[in-house]
Design an enzyme around this catalytic site. Structure first.
Site, mmCIF file in Angstrom:
data_model
loop_
_atom_site.group_PDB
_atom_site.id
_atom_site.type_symbol
_atom_site.label_atom_id
_atom_site.label_comp_id
_atom_site.label_asym_id
_atom_site.label_seq_id
_atom_site.Cartn_x
_atom_site.Cartn_y
_atom_site.Cartn_z
ATOM 1 N N LYS A 54 21.911 18.857 49.161
ATOM 2 C CA LYS A 54 21.808 17.715 48.255
ATOM 3 C C LYS A 54 21.950 18.299 46.852
ATOM 4 C CE LYS A 54 19.750 14.466 45.568
ATOM 5 N NZ LYS A 54 19.970 14.536 44.132
ATOM 6 N N SER A 89 13.317 21.298 38.403
ATOM 7 C CA SER A 89 12.227 21.115 37.453
ATOM 8 C C SER A 89 10.872 21.145 38.151
ATOM 9 C CB SER A 89 12.379 19.780 36.733
ATOM 10 O OG SER A 89 12.193 18.709 37.656
ATOM 11 N N GLU A 123 11.876 27.233 43.343
ATOM 12 C CA GLU A 123 12.221 27.996 42.136
ATOM 13 C C GLU A 123 12.323 26.980 41.018
ATOM 14 O OE1 GLU A 123 13.849 29.032 39.083
ATOM 15 O OE2 GLU A 123 15.747 29.351 40.129
ATOM 16 N N CYS A 161 16.942 28.821 33.776
ATOM 17 C CA CYS A 161 15.496 28.970 34.001
ATOM 18 C C CYS A 161 14.991 30.307 33.502
ATOM 19 C CB CYS A 161 15.183 28.813 35.494
ATOM 20 S SG CYS A 161 15.499 27.161 36.146
#
Length: 453
Positions: free
Chosen positions: A154, A207, A228, A262
């Site tokens: 997805k 997020s 993560e 990130c």
């Protein structure tokens, strides 16, 4: 239902993606369940041969795929090409090393034989982000397929053609039908897929908010998950740092991929003795970055992936300035559809959004500290724990400080980066579990003890 995908550089609609209906999702789940036994039983060498072919096709098609990445999420062409080649390298790496990583591990006991086996568990659902739309997928996919699992993807809603390009490469590389499929679905549909009994585990890069939701759904079904999540990495500059090397790394570590990473350096924690000199050079170097068309080689700072993300970043900057932060560079939206110029905020303090929150875009926060001890305290004064770096002329000193950083990856005199040979992941609110290296393969296996009396 359709999702419109605008080009981040121009705002023009590049693509309209239709969401899958319930019947199509059911067909993908059924195909995955059907394909798993044969793929899991296929010899490791045969799975490796498929993965090597996939890697070769990635290299062969990297120009075309890079063009899709640039059109959908605005990545600089050079950065897109490098990302695809990194994915190809990951395919080769796991094909080369899977036998070693998955070999039974003997353990001495009183038994005639006792050992640990690593066995595939079934279908892994991956919920992936847009910022590295190819690498994030292959980071989980290469080890997952080599283990013998099957996978469903997805992807982020703004990179559907990137997802389809991945599916095309896998299909043409010889991955059997059902072993991998893209699900063009929304978040509600994804929650249903997570709860489906045919899905064995879930991996997410995204997020903190997404992590809470998906981990709750997976946990409610007692399914393994790897999260993560976000990061607000410290970039600690000690008083003996080489400024030339440190400033060059600071620009790359903060502004690559338009700062939408990130593990980007986000909080620049600088000891007072060197702060003025570092900041002056940092502002000068960052001020040379040029926004513009990401297909133009002269552009060195990509647009942000979406206009709403650009606007939210600016709200964080404006709020911090209202609370006393000082703008040294940038600090306002650019002229392009989703442009935001390189921005540096000085005098950032606790309580400001630039101190407390992740700034997912080309904004650097300067936090001045009196000495090494305060630098370490400030570096750890965050709810995140993904990565961090220490910059010093004394490698042993840097290693000592790095060992005290509360994060999943601590680098000395290098920007934080993912490397297929090293475990990758975070602590605190940056998530749990690991990707890459041997542990990245083992995360989605049944770690089985065999004991023969």
């Amino acid at each position: 239902m359709f999702t419109e995908i605008p080009n981040p550089a121009t705002g023009q609609i590049e693509h309209r993606q239709e969401l899958m209906g319930a019947n199509a999702v059911e067909a993908a789940l059924h195909a995955a369940q059907t394909a798993f036994p044969e793929w899991a039983q296929r010899p490791l060498e045969a799975r490796g041969a498929v993965l090597r072919k996939v890697g070769a096709l990635l290299r062969e098609r990297h120009e075309a795929i890079a063009g899709i990445m640039t059109a959908e999420m605005g990545k600089l062409k050079a950065e897109a090409l490098a990302e695809i080649d990194k994915c190809a390298g990951a395919c080769d790496y796991y094909a080369d090393n899977a036998a070693r990583y998955l070999a039974p591990q003997p353990i001495e006991t009183e038994a005639q034989a006792s050992y640990v086996r690593y066995e595939p568990i079934g279908c892994v659902l991956a919920v992936m982000p847009w910022n590295f739309p190819i690498w994030q997928v292959f980071r989980f996919l290469a080890p997952t397929l080599m283990v013998g699992n099957v996978a469903l993807l997805k992807h982020a809603s703004n990179v559907p053609r990137c997802a389809d390009a991945i599916a095309s490469v896998l299909r043409d590389g010889g991955v059997p039908e059902g072993v991998f499929a893209v699900l063009h679905i929304d978040n509600d549909q994804a929650a249903e897929v997570i709860r489906d009994r045919r899905v064995a585990a879930v991996t997410l890069t995204g997020s903190e908010r997404a992590g809470k939701s998906i981990a709750a759904n997976a946990g409610g079904e007692l399914k393994k998950c790897v999260m993560e999540l976000g990061g607000s990495d410290a970039f600690v500059v000690l008083d003996d740092a080489d400024l030339d090397k440190t400033v060059a790394a600071a620009v790359k570590g903060r502004f690559d991929n338009a700062g939408q990473t990130c593990i980007a350096a986000k909080r620049f924690i600088v000891v007072d003795a060197i702060a003025d000199a570092f900041v002056q050079r940092f502002v000068e170097a960052a001020g040379k970055l040029k926004t513009g068309d990401p297909n133009d080689a002269a552009t060195t700072l990509a647009p942000m992936a979406r206009q709403d993300l650009r606007d939210e970043l600016h709200h964080q900057v404006a709020s911090s300035v209202a609370d006393g932060a000082k703008v040294l560079l940038g600090g306002h939206p650019g002229q392009g559809h989703a442009d935001y110029p390189a921005t540096i905020l000085d005098q950032v303090q606790p309580g400001m959004r630039a101190y407390d929150e992740e700034l997912f875009g080309p904004v650097a926060s300067i936090l001045r500290v009196k000495d090494e001890a305060e630098a370490l305290r400030v570096a750890n004064d965050t709810s995140f724990g993904l990565g961090g770096s220490v910059w010093t002329g004394d490698a042993q000193r840097g290693e000592r400080v790095a060992q005290q950083l509360q994060c999943g990856a601590a680098f000395v005199n290098s920007i934080v980066k993912s490397d297929v040979r090293l475990p990758f992941g975070g602590t605190k609110r940056s998530g749990f579990g690991r990707e890459l290296a041997a542990v990245g393969m083992h995360e989605f296996t049944n770690i089985k003890t065999v004991y023969v009396a």
